[in-house]
Design a protein around this motif. Structure first.
Motif, short mmCIF file in Angstrom:
data_model
loop_
_atom_site.label_atom_id
_atom_site.label_comp_id
_atom_site.label_asym_id
_atom_site.label_seq_id
_atom_site.Cartn_x
_atom_site.Cartn_y
_atom_site.Cartn_z
N GLY A 208 0.82 -1.21 0.00
CA GLY A 208 0.00 0.00 0.00
C GLY A 208 0.85 1.26 0.00
N ASP A 209 0.38 2.31 -0.72
CA ASP A 209 1.18 3.53 -0.83
C ASP A 209 0.43 4.76 -0.34
N SER A 210 -0.86 4.61 -0.01
CA SER A 210 -1.59 5.74 0.56
C SER A 210 -1.10 5.96 1.98
N ASP A 211 -1.55 7.05 2.60
CA ASP A 211 -1.16 7.31 3.99
C ASP A 211 -1.60 6.16 4.89
N THR A 212 -2.83 5.68 4.67
CA THR A 212 -3.34 4.55 5.45
C THR A 212 -2.53 3.30 5.17
N GLY A 213 -2.20 3.08 3.90
CA GLY A 213 -1.40 1.92 3.53
C GLY A 213 -0.02 1.94 4.14
N ARG A 214 0.58 3.11 4.21
CA ARG A 214 1.91 3.24 4.82
C ARG A 214 1.86 2.96 6.32
N ASP A 215 0.80 3.44 6.97
CA ASP A 215 0.64 3.14 8.40
C ASP A 215 0.46 1.64 8.61
N PHE A 216 -0.31 1.02 7.73
CA PHE A 216 -0.52 -0.43 7.82
C PHE A 216 0.82 -1.15 7.73
N ALA A 217 1.65 -0.76 6.76
CA ALA A 217 2.95 -1.40 6.58
C ALA A 217 3.84 -1.16 7.79
N ALA A 218 3.83 0.05 8.33
CA ALA A 218 4.69 0.37 9.47
C ALA A 218 4.31 -0.46 10.69
N ARG A 219 3.05 -0.82 10.78
CA ARG A 219 2.62 -1.59 11.95
C ARG A 219 2.72 -3.10 11.73
N HIS A 220 2.39 -3.57 10.51
CA HIS A 220 2.19 -5.01 10.34
C HIS A 220 3.18 -5.71 9.41
N ALA A 221 3.78 -5.01 8.46
CA ALA A 221 4.55 -5.69 7.42
C ALA A 221 5.99 -5.95 7.84
N ASP A 222 6.55 -7.02 7.29
CA ASP A 222 7.98 -7.29 7.40
C ASP A 222 8.73 -6.74 6.19
N VAL A 223 8.05 -6.74 5.05
CA VAL A 223 8.63 -6.25 3.79
C VAL A 223 7.58 -5.40 3.09
N ILE A 224 7.99 -4.28 2.51
CA ILE A 224 7.06 -3.48 1.75
C ILE A 224 7.53 -3.37 0.31
N PHE A 225 6.62 -3.70 -0.61
CA PHE A 225 6.85 -3.45 -2.03
C PHE A 225 6.44 -1.99 -2.30
N SER A 226 7.08 -1.36 -3.27
CA SER A 226 6.69 0.01 -3.58
C SER A 226 6.89 0.29 -5.06
N ALA A 227 6.30 1.40 -5.49
CA ALA A 227 6.48 1.88 -6.86
C ALA A 227 7.59 2.92 -6.95
N HIS A 228 8.31 3.12 -5.86
CA HIS A 228 9.30 4.19 -5.79
C HIS A 228 10.69 3.64 -6.11
#
Length: 441
Positions: A208-228
């Motif tokens: 996820g790349d929205s503000d909500t998606g970034r918060d989700f990743a910061a709390r739950h993910a071990d790895v984040i995919f991105s378009a950046h």
């Protein structure tokens, strides 16, 4: 029970994962080297090539409804493919170290069932399973399911957060129960118990790349995919996520960054640029270009010359067709068509040239040595831990990276010469699993 501590990876390293896509036109179907998207041999070859190149992860994308074009299954995309979890279970038997990751939807699954299936793969692969958590943002996909409908953006992420928390609790309990659930998730308990794998639980990926998606990743993910994928954008994205981690009691070593990337490589920069020109035109055939526009125009455009100007007629629909994905979903058709015509006229682009410009994927193009030098800069920046590679040819699309680029990176000391361990978590350099939070908040 927690997995043993993972070894700390060397500083300044780059890794690669492979993204075996589902629906897309980034893959060149027409080339004689292109393999079947159904034959297990294609999956086996690309996974084993990635493992030979010491990739930590093999990732299968998966959608829950076939893409359509003007009311029919889109014939220029993959028309169905074996279930991702089933494919990964088969690949576990013919690979030894590479991680096995699949997209699984938090909107149209149930926590206990999915947690058990993922834990099963993790156990049978001896600690190599991963889960790319996705939600769904359209009623068109929801219509494929008994519950139907879809969830608003904020509600999708709220459910996903509760879903992942429930799954982590189940894994911590050995997929045993009962396990507390929030009010809107059906209470569940296990009818059996699975022991943890050598890595403790599946590794959680998210994109996820929205503000909500970034918060989700910061709390739950071990790895984040991105378009950046550009260096400056990657640095800014990583800095933003790392600022969020302390809010959830997490350290910087608990989240790894893998932007999506396409590599077009050759012995020299000039040869790579020439290859890139071929890749772009092979990805966007004349037929593909016309059908790209038809998503906005809402009518058959086969009478138009793909090497000529954009259609001078107006769309016959108010909104662009979103059944081939979210790219055009909700866009006003005439406004979009007018803007495209103006841009194409100003830049002197034909239909095909315009579509190539609109749909060009993120790419790093160059000779092996010059690309290796660029990736050293990425490694030194700390902005990425690796790249999630989308090959333009399947199953041979990783050969240039494994045989040409990896040795150059190893010479520069920024790429591993052996796997760090036997589990996905170890090979990503992630710390040992921590027990899940007691709160669903």
């Amino acid at each position: 029970m927690s997995a043993p501590s993972s070894p700390t990876p060397p500083a300044r390293t780059i890794q690669f994962g492979v993204f075996f896509q589902g629906v897309n036109f980034g893959t060149i179907w027409s080339d004689e080297r292109s393999g079947s998207q159904h034959d297990f041999a294609s999956f086996r070859q690309i996974a084993q090539t990635a493992e030979r190149g010491l990739f930590p992860a093999f990732f299968l994308g998966e959608g829950l409804r076939l893409r359509e074009h003007r009311g029919r299954v889109h014939e220029l995309d993959v028309a169905g493919r074996p279930d991702a979890q089933t494919q990964l279970a088969a690949l576990a038997a013919v690979t030894e170290r590479i991680g096995l990751v699949a997209t699984q939807n938090a909107t149209y699954n149930d926590p206990h069932d999915l947690a058990r299936r993922l834990a099963s793969l993790d156990l049978l692969s001896e600690g190599r399973a991963g889960w790319n958590v996705v939600t769904t943002d359209n009623a068109w996909t929801g219509a494929n399911f008994r519950r139907g409908g879809w969830l608003d953006h904020a509600d999708r992420y709220r459910r996903a957060a509760e879903f992942v928390t429930a799954a982590k609790r189940l894994w911590a309990a050995g997929v045993g129960g009962p396990v507390e659930t929030p009010d809107d998730l059906i209470p569940f308990s296990s009818v059996g118990t699975l022991p943890p794998s050598p890595q403790g639980r599946p590794v959680v990926f998210q994109a996820g790349d929205s503000d909500t998606g970034r918060d989700f990743a910061a709390r739950h993910a071990d790895v984040i995919f991105s378009a950046h994928g550009r260096l400056d954008a990657a640095i800014a994205f990583a800095a933003d996520l790392r600022r969020r981690l302390p809010t959830y009691g997490r350290g910087e070593d608990e989240l790894k960054f893998f932007p999506g990337q396409e590599f077009i490589l050759a012995e020299t920069d000039a040869e790579a640029q020439e290859k890139a020109e071929w890749v772009r035109h092979a990805q966007v055939s004349p037929q593909t270009a016309l059908k790209f526009l038809e998503q906005v125009w809402g009518r058959d455009l086969s009478e138009y010359d793909p090497d000529g100007p954009l259609p001078d007629v107006d769309p016959v629909q108010e909104e662009a067709d979103g059944t081939r994905g979210a790219l055009f979903q909700g866009k006003p058709a005439k406004e979009t068509a007018d803007a495209w015509r103006a841009q194409a006229a100003e830049e002197g682009l034909s239909i095909r040239e315009f579509v190539i410009a609109q749909s060009s994927r993120r790419s790093i193009v160059g000779g092996y040595a010059s690309v290796a030098d660029l990736l050293v800069r990425y490694a030194e920046s700390g902005a990425v831990d690796g790249f999630n590679v989308s090959p333009y040819l399947v199953p041979s699309g990783l050969d240039d990276i494994v045989d040409g680029l990896v040795p150059e990176l190893q010479e520069r000391g920024v790429y591993a010469t052996e796997y760090a361990g036997t589990t996905l978590r170890e090979n990503l350099g992630l710390p040992a699993v921590r027990e899940p939070s007691a709160s669903f908040a």
